[in-house]
Design an enzyme around this catalytic site. Structure first.
Site, PDB file in Angstrom:
ATOM      1  N   PRO A 109       1.952   7.689  -0.944  1.00  0.00           N
ATOM      2  CA  PRO A 109       2.676   8.375  -2.028  1.00  0.00           C
ATOM      3  C   PRO A 109       4.138   7.976  -2.161  1.00  0.00           C
ATOM      4  CG  PRO A 109       2.553   9.819  -0.134  1.00  0.00           C
ATOM      5  CD  PRO A 109       1.777   8.574   0.240  1.00  0.00           C
ATOM      6  N   GLY A 110       4.663   7.110  -1.283  1.00  0.00           N
ATOM      7  CA  GLY A 110       5.998   6.580  -1.496  1.00  0.00           C
ATOM      8  C   GLY A 110       7.018   6.827  -0.405  1.00  0.00           C
ATOM      9  N   GLY A 111       6.619   7.387   0.725  1.00  0.00           N
ATOM     10  CA  GLY A 111       7.565   7.655   1.797  1.00  0.00           C
ATOM     11  C   GLY A 111       8.289   6.423   2.283  1.00  0.00           C
ATOM     12  N   ARG A 149      -3.282   8.133  -6.840  1.00  0.00           N
ATOM     13  CA  ARG A 149      -2.184   8.153  -5.874  1.00  0.00           C
ATOM     14  C   ARG A 149      -0.935   7.473  -6.422  1.00  0.00           C
ATOM     15  NH1 ARG A 149      -2.695   8.727  -0.443  1.00  0.00           N
ATOM     16  NH2 ARG A 149      -1.674   6.736  -0.009  1.00  0.00           N
ATOM     17  N   ASP A 157      -0.183   0.434  -5.316  1.00  0.00           N
ATOM     18  CA  ASP A 157      -1.281   1.154  -4.675  1.00  0.00           C
ATOM     19  C   ASP A 157      -2.538   0.953  -5.499  1.00  0.00           C
ATOM     20  OD1 ASP A 157      -1.332   3.254  -2.247  1.00  0.00           O
ATOM     21  OD2 ASP A 157      -2.959   3.681  -3.657  1.00  0.00           O
ATOM     22  N   CYS A 208       0.877  -1.181   0.000  1.00  0.00           N
ATOM     23  CA  CYS A 208       0.000   0.000   0.000  1.00  0.00           C
ATOM     24  C   CYS A 208       0.909   1.224   0.000  1.00  0.00           C
ATOM     25  CB  CYS A 208      -0.919   0.002   1.219  1.00  0.00           C
ATOM     26  SG  CYS A 208      -1.745  -1.584   1.542  1.00  0.00           S
ATOM     27  N   ALA A 209       1.575   1.483  -1.132  1.00  0.00           N
ATOM     28  CA  ALA A 209       2.804   2.270  -1.127  1.00  0.00           C
ATOM     29  C   ALA A 209       2.645   3.778  -1.293  1.00  0.00           C
ATOM     30  CB  ALA A 209       3.746   1.748  -2.212  1.00  0.00           C
ATOM     31  N   CYS A 269      -1.548   4.493  11.044  1.00  0.00           N
ATOM     32  CA  CYS A 269      -1.420   5.786  11.712  1.00  0.00           C
ATOM     33  C   CYS A 269      -2.698   6.072  12.485  1.00  0.00           C
ATOM     34  CB  CYS A 269      -1.104   6.900  10.705  1.00  0.00           C
ATOM     35  SG  CYS A 269      -2.316   7.065   9.379  1.00  0.00           S
TER      36      CYS A 269
END
Length: 499
Positions: free
Chosen positions: A112-114, A138, A133, A109-110, A231
């Site tokens: 935006p790529g952080g 996105r 994703d 579930c990548a 989160c």
């Protein structure tokens, strides 16, 4: 700030005497963080180079707090991919997954790529990063961040996890699942998330999270590791998900992570009471300088047979067609198989558009490229050239955004290199470069797409393609004509004129 009454009631029940401290934290200012891209620059080099007010994030080796006044997204080093702007607590997940060069890694579930870009940096161009994703919008941001950070060995997907699992059974060494969640840990950073929250959101997310995790486990090699994060503070999405995993998948076990004094243990009392759940980590904003997060690191147990058989030779990874010939296979059969392989390779190249003329055009440009190139991994499709990663051959029926590194476009008798190609190179790997200092106003003009006079700067060639750099770190391409740099910086990446 506004917090839903039902949310406050739930958190008071969870935190007890700590609730007032937790509530007071919402009135404190948020913390800003950036993560050094160690695939391009070391942490020590970075600290000496940048002009920002940096403070080490104590639980992340390449993470730093910065002051809002630093405005790092307006600095040329940001466009060079030397760092990624990321919330400090969110850095924890990828930092606790031990990834090394050569491994096969999945971020399910990548966007935006952080986290995906940190996993890719740890690979240092060796092995494979599959980043997925489900959101088509996105995944565009994911692609840009992967390219800015200079990660060449990626396979970017826009798929549901179940479809990916069909193609990659028991395949990955490491998997990261940063699960879509109710977002309670981000209320301070994003007040809008609090306004749209409802009591129904956590159980709805938990249902989706169980399905994602189930598919992830099926793609994990025996002995492989999976890290799960959210989160949110919700037990339904945190301890209860991990408790479910431990019950339903006995091959999975929780393992401890590298600790930090501000980390809090998982709460068995918020799930089924399994004491193993203490190995999970909760990040509370009133204990640490970051937002709310939950992290759990798990490992898939190895079967006794796996101790004597390498994973690549296990029946879980090979089919009958992949097995080595037995001793009684005759020589004619081997020669016939080799001849067929050469024919298949030739047909594949022709089908991909790797004509002799296109190869000649590519070789002409690559005469100036000093990086090692494996020509067997270059594929041309409808004039567009790609450098394919190893490990995704034969994967069909998947919606992908990018397979490997986009090198550029062949236009008749010339090659136009891509922005992504520039970002994976080092200055020394191209024959001629224009290197601006960060203080040179021309570097900002370049990033805005302007043509600039560079007649006072030294370069390897007096005309033609130039790798444009800032303090030795590539930004993109330009073409030199009579002391003038014609701008080839990708239009969609340009710095906004009034930003």
């Amino acid at each position: 700030m506004y917090l839903p009454e039902a949310f406050q009631k739930k958190m008071k029940a969870i935190l007890g005497e700590e609730y007032d401290d937790f509530l007071a934290g919402f009135e404190k200012p948020r913390h800003y963080g950036l993560r050094v891209n160690t695939a391009k620059i070391t942490v020590e080099e970075f600290k000496e180079l940048v002009p920002f007010h940096l403070t080490q994030i104590p639980w992340v080796e390449n993470g730093f707090y910065y002051e809002e006044e630093d405005a790092p997204t307006r600095h040329p080093y940001y466009y060079a991919g030397l760092y990624y702007i990321q919330e400090p607590s969110a850095m924890t997940t990828a930092s606790r997954l031990p990834v090394g060069p050569g491994e096969r890694v999945l971020d399910l579930c990548a966007a935006p790529g952080g986290k995906a870009t940190e996993l890719g940096a740890k690979l240092f161009g060796e092995g494979l990063l599959v980043a997925n994703d489900i959101s088509a919008s996105r995944v565009k941001a994911l692609l840009k961040n992967i390219e800015v950070m200079g990660i060449p060995n990626s396979f970017l997907l826009n798929e549901v996890p179940a479809k990916i699992a069909e193609q990659f059974p028991a395949y990955f060494d490491k998997i990261l699942v940063d699960a879509p969640c109710s977002g309670e840990g981000m209320f301070r950073k994003n007040p809008e998330a609090a306004r749209v929250w409802s009591e129904e959101k956590p159980p709805e997310c938990a249902k989706m999270q169980r399905e994602i995790v189930k598919q992830a486990i099926s793609m994990l090699k025996p002995g492989g590791m999976m890290i799960y994060s959210t989160c949110t503070f919700s037990p339904e999405e945190n301890e209860q998900i991990i408790a479910w995993v431990l019950r339903e998948f006995p091959e999975m076990q929780l393992i401890p992570m590298k600790g930090y004094e501000g980390f809090s243990e998982g709460r068995p009392d918020l799930a089924d009471g399994n004491p193993e759940l203490k190995k999970c980590v909760r990040i509370w904003p009133h204990h640490m300088d970051g937002e709310g997060h939950f992290v759990a690191l798990m490992q898939k147990s190895r079967t006794p047979e796996m101790d004597d058989v390498s994973p690549e030779k296990s029946s879980a990874y090979t089919s009958e067609a992949d097995e080595e010939p037995s001793d009684h296979d005759d020589i004619k059969k081997k020669k016939k198989k080799a001849k067929k392989g050469r024919k298949d390779q030739k047909e594949r190249n022709e089908a991909a558009g790797c004509t002799r003329q296109e190869r000649t055009v590519l070789e002409s440009f690559f005469a100036d490229v000093r990086a090692e190139v494996d020509w067997k991994r270059i594929e041309v499709r409808k004039g567009f050239a790609y450098y394919l990663p190893e490990g995704v051959e034969g994967k069909k029926n998947l919606v992908f955004v990018r397979n490997g590194l986009y090198l550029g476009e062949i236009r008749k008798d010339r090659f136009e290199p891509s922005q992504a190609f520039a970002m994976v190179l080092q200055k020394k790997e191209f024959a001629s470069s224009i290197d601006f200092s960060a203080e040179d106003e021309r570097v900002i003009r370049y990033l805005k797409g302007e043509t600039v006079d560079v007649s006072d700067l030294e370069c390897g060639k007096e005309k033609g393609w130039q790798l444009v750099c800032v303090d030795g770190y590539p930004l993109g391409w330009g073409k030199l004509v009579n002391g003038t740099l014609k701008n080839k910086y990708l239009s969609g990446w340009r710095m906004k004129v009034n930003g």
